[in-house]
Motif scaffolding. Structure first.
Motif, PDB file in Angstrom:
ATOM      1  N   UNK A   1     -76.068  56.012 -28.743  1.00  0.00           N
ATOM      2  CA  UNK A   1     -75.939  57.470 -27.528  1.00  0.00           C
ATOM      3  C   UNK A   1     -75.791  58.776 -28.303  1.00  0.00           C
ATOM      4  N   UNK A   2     -76.982  59.343 -28.880  1.00  0.00           N
ATOM      5  CA  UNK A   2     -77.644  59.834 -29.788  1.00  0.00           C
ATOM      6  C   UNK A   2     -77.269  61.379 -29.477  1.00  0.00           C
ATOM      7  N   UNK A   3     -76.532  62.701 -30.283  1.00  0.00           N
ATOM      8  CA  UNK A   3     -75.691  64.018 -30.080  1.00  0.00           C
ATOM      9  C   UNK A   3     -76.478  64.398 -30.879  1.00  0.00           C
ATOM     10  N   UNK A   4     -76.701  65.418 -30.901  1.00  0.00           N
ATOM     11  CA  UNK A   4     -78.128  67.074 -32.095  1.00  0.00           C
ATOM     12  C   UNK A   4     -77.095  67.209 -33.226  1.00  0.00           C
ATOM     13  N   UNK A   5     -76.129  67.046 -33.071  1.00  0.00           N
ATOM     14  CA  UNK A   5     -75.269  66.805 -35.113  1.00  0.00           C
ATOM     15  C   UNK A   5     -76.411  65.623 -35.618  1.00  0.00           C
ATOM     16  N   UNK A   6     -76.998  64.435 -35.187  1.00  0.00           N
ATOM     17  CA  UNK A   6     -77.409  63.456 -35.654  1.00  0.00           C
ATOM     18  C   UNK A   6     -78.927  63.516 -36.032  1.00  0.00           C
ATOM     19  N   UNK A   7     -79.341  64.957 -35.886  1.00  0.00           N
ATOM     20  CA  UNK A   7     -80.912  65.237 -35.679  1.00  0.00           C
ATOM     21  C   UNK A   7     -80.628  65.478 -37.874  1.00  0.00           C
ATOM     22  N   UNK A   8     -82.131  65.118 -39.071  1.00  0.00           N
ATOM     23  CA  UNK A   8     -81.848  64.164 -40.213  1.00  0.00           C
ATOM     24  C   UNK A   8     -83.060  63.655 -40.092  1.00  0.00           C
ATOM     25  N   UNK A   9     -83.197  63.795 -41.144  1.00  0.00           N
ATOM     26  CA  UNK A   9     -83.772  62.745 -41.953  1.00  0.00           C
ATOM     27  C   UNK A   9     -83.540  61.749 -42.172  1.00  0.00           C
TER      28      UNK A   9
ATOM     29  N   UNK B   1     -89.580  61.765 -34.613  1.00  0.00           N
ATOM     30  CA  UNK B   1     -88.633  61.357 -33.094  1.00  0.00           C
ATOM     31  C   UNK B   1     -88.498  62.627 -32.224  1.00  0.00           C
ATOM     32  N   UNK B   2     -88.633  62.136 -31.551  1.00  0.00           N
ATOM     33  CA  UNK B   2     -87.557  63.783 -30.711  1.00  0.00           C
ATOM     34  C   UNK B   2     -86.637  63.114 -29.173  1.00  0.00           C
ATOM     35  N   UNK B   3     -86.192  63.307 -29.290  1.00  0.00           N
ATOM     36  CA  UNK B   3     -84.828  62.304 -28.201  1.00  0.00           C
ATOM     37  C   UNK B   3     -84.451  63.198 -27.604  1.00  0.00           C
ATOM     38  N   UNK B   4     -83.498  63.175 -26.020  1.00  0.00           N
ATOM     39  CA  UNK B   4     -82.594  63.951 -25.444  1.00  0.00           C
ATOM     40  C   UNK B   4     -81.466  63.860 -25.794  1.00  0.00           C
ATOM     41  N   UNK B   5     -80.170  64.605 -25.896  1.00  0.00           N
ATOM     42  CA  UNK B   5     -78.952  63.874 -26.163  1.00  0.00           C
ATOM     43  C   UNK B   5     -78.928  62.908 -25.195  1.00  0.00           C
ATOM     44  N   UNK B   6     -77.807  61.870 -26.075  1.00  0.00           N
ATOM     45  CA  UNK B   6     -77.306  60.849 -25.167  1.00  0.00           C
ATOM     46  C   UNK B   6     -78.252  59.395 -24.973  1.00  0.00           C
ATOM     47  N   UNK B   7     -79.691  59.838 -25.379  1.00  0.00           N
ATOM     48  CA  UNK B   7     -80.474  58.597 -25.402  1.00  0.00           C
ATOM     49  C   UNK B   7     -80.515  57.710 -26.528  1.00  0.00           C
ATOM     50  N   UNK B   8     -81.107  56.630 -26.444  1.00  0.00           N
ATOM     51  CA  UNK B   8     -80.902  55.588 -27.326  1.00  0.00           C
ATOM     52  C   UNK B   8     -81.891  55.362 -28.670  1.00  0.00           C
ATOM     53  N   UNK B   9     -81.510  55.271 -29.846  1.00  0.00           N
ATOM     54  CA  UNK B   9     -82.293  55.422 -30.801  1.00  0.00           C
ATOM     55  C   UNK B   9     -82.287  54.471 -31.404  1.00  0.00           C
ATOM     56  N   UNK B  10     -83.863  54.455 -31.873  1.00  0.00           N
ATOM     57  CA  UNK B  10     -84.156  52.748 -32.866  1.00  0.00           C
ATOM     58  C   UNK B  10     -85.449  53.457 -33.653  1.00  0.00           C
ATOM     59  N   UNK B  11     -84.875  53.276 -34.784  1.00  0.00           N
ATOM     60  CA  UNK B  11     -86.057  53.605 -36.139  1.00  0.00           C
ATOM     61  C   UNK B  11     -86.277  51.953 -36.880  1.00  0.00           C
ATOM     62  N   UNK B  12     -87.341  51.429 -36.955  1.00  0.00           N
ATOM     63  CA  UNK B  12     -87.557  50.301 -37.416  1.00  0.00           C
ATOM     64  C   UNK B  12     -88.132  50.404 -38.758  1.00  0.00           C
TER      65      UNK B  12
ATOM     66  N   UNK C   1     -89.506  58.050 -44.496  1.00  0.00           N
ATOM     67  CA  UNK C   1     -88.800  58.839 -43.848  1.00  0.00           C
ATOM     68  C   UNK C   1     -89.041  59.003 -42.573  1.00  0.00           C
ATOM     69  N   UNK C   2     -87.443  59.025 -42.210  1.00  0.00           N
ATOM     70  CA  UNK C   2     -88.591  58.999 -40.286  1.00  0.00           C
ATOM     71  C   UNK C   2     -87.825  60.358 -39.805  1.00  0.00           C
ATOM     72  N   UNK C   3     -88.020  61.984 -39.345  1.00  0.00           N
ATOM     73  CA  UNK C   3     -87.271  63.121 -39.039  1.00  0.00           C
ATOM     74  C   UNK C   3     -87.246  62.742 -37.813  1.00  0.00           C
ATOM     75  N   UNK C   4     -85.761  62.674 -37.343  1.00  0.00           N
ATOM     76  CA  UNK C   4     -85.182  62.751 -35.756  1.00  0.00           C
ATOM     77  C   UNK C   4     -84.730  64.486 -35.022  1.00  0.00           C
ATOM     78  N   UNK C   5     -84.980  64.913 -34.208  1.00  0.00           N
ATOM     79  CA  UNK C   5     -84.524  65.804 -33.644  1.00  0.00           C
ATOM     80  C   UNK C   5     -83.811  65.708 -32.363  1.00  0.00           C
ATOM     81  N   UNK C   6     -82.522  65.783 -31.911  1.00  0.00           N
ATOM     82  CA  UNK C   6     -82.619  65.846 -30.815  1.00  0.00           C
ATOM     83  C   UNK C   6     -82.243  66.674 -30.246  1.00  0.00           C
ATOM     84  N   UNK C   7     -82.552  66.824 -28.891  1.00  0.00           N
ATOM     85  CA  UNK C   7     -82.285  68.168 -27.656  1.00  0.00           C
ATOM     86  C   UNK C   7     -81.199  68.366 -26.955  1.00  0.00           C
ATOM     87  N   UNK C   8     -80.582  69.782 -26.729  1.00  0.00           N
ATOM     88  CA  UNK C   8     -79.138  69.438 -26.337  1.00  0.00           C
ATOM     89  C   UNK C   8     -79.652  68.997 -24.443  1.00  0.00           C
TER      90      UNK C   8
END
Lengths: 117, 111
Positions: free
Chosen positions: B79-87, B11-22, B104-111
């Motif tokens: 509101x996700x942050x870059x520092x939330x990037x993790x599995x 999952x790739x999101x921009x900073x401050x986006x909403x996150x859901x992982x089912x 596991x779900x890999x999350x990458x948050x882009x600035x």
């Protein structure tokens, strides 16, 4: 507190070689666990221990042996390594039944990356 | 046996986006459910947990509610942050003292 530590951090083995992974915890936890982590498969339990001198099989125990001679240490042994055992190995520990609700939280070490050629 | 089905990534999101992982869990009864997070090069850390149906776990802006009817435990953050990037791993307490983990779900948050 160091928490849960694992040694070594990385190791390369040839097929048929043996090695022991060491896990140590300084939280006086009763329960200890060994997992392997493979891409796309999450963590799978290899063996676990509910106290000093006791061990039990998990989901994928074949090819591994364990020992818990001291409460703070949990050793994972590979007697004859195979390429299928290439993985990242995690140790974890948790409180025993006396810990009440805390018993369910597991504390993980940083992992050992093992490559078997 | 017990199983955990987790939303596949990455999952790739921009900073401050909403996150859901089912996450859904299949088991006998209603086991405790957990979310663990693994930052690069580190072991897993407990993020939050819920020990019974209708409980909400929360930590660091993340939340998950244990839905009894569907045995679901979806992870959310407003509101996700870059520092939330993790599995992120969903897990359920299975028989005895064992945890069953999702893939596991890999999350990458882009600035």
């Amino acid at each position: 507190n160091a928490g849960v530590t694992q040694t070594p951090k990385f190791r390369v083995l040839k097929t048929g070689q043996s090695m022991t992974l060491l896990c140590a915890q300084d939280m006086n936890h009763e329960y200890m666990y060994w997992y392997r982590q493979d891409p796309g498969m999450g963590l799978r339990l290899i063996h676990y221990s509910v106290g000093e001198g006791t061990t039990a099989k998990g989901e994928v125990p074949d090819g591994y042996n364990v020992s818990r001679l001291k409460k703070q240490n949990f050793l994972l042994g590979l007697e004859s390594a195979a390429p299928s055992q290439t993985s990242v190995y995690f140790c974890a520990s948790s409180y025993g039944l006396a810990g009440g609700p805390r018993q369910e939280t597991q504390y993980f070490g940083p992992g050992t990356r093992l490559l078997v050629l | 046996g017990n199983s955990v089905t987790q939303m596949e990534g990455p999952v790739t999101l921009s900073e401050e986006a909403f996150l859901t992982i089912n996450c859904t869990y299949t088991a006998t009864g209603y086991p405790s459910l957990f979310w663990y997070v693994q930052y690069p090069g580190e072991g897993l850390q407990l993020l939050l947990k819920a020990t019974k149906a209708d409980d909400k776990g929360s930590n660091k802006g993340f939340e998950a509610t244990y839905r009894k009817e569907t045995t679901s435990f979806h992870l959310e953050k407003g509101s996700v942050q870059v520092s939330d990037s993790a599995v992120y791993f969903c897990a359920g307490r299975g028989s005895a003292r064992q945890l069953t983990f999702g893939s596991g779900t890999q999350l990458t948050v882009l600035p």
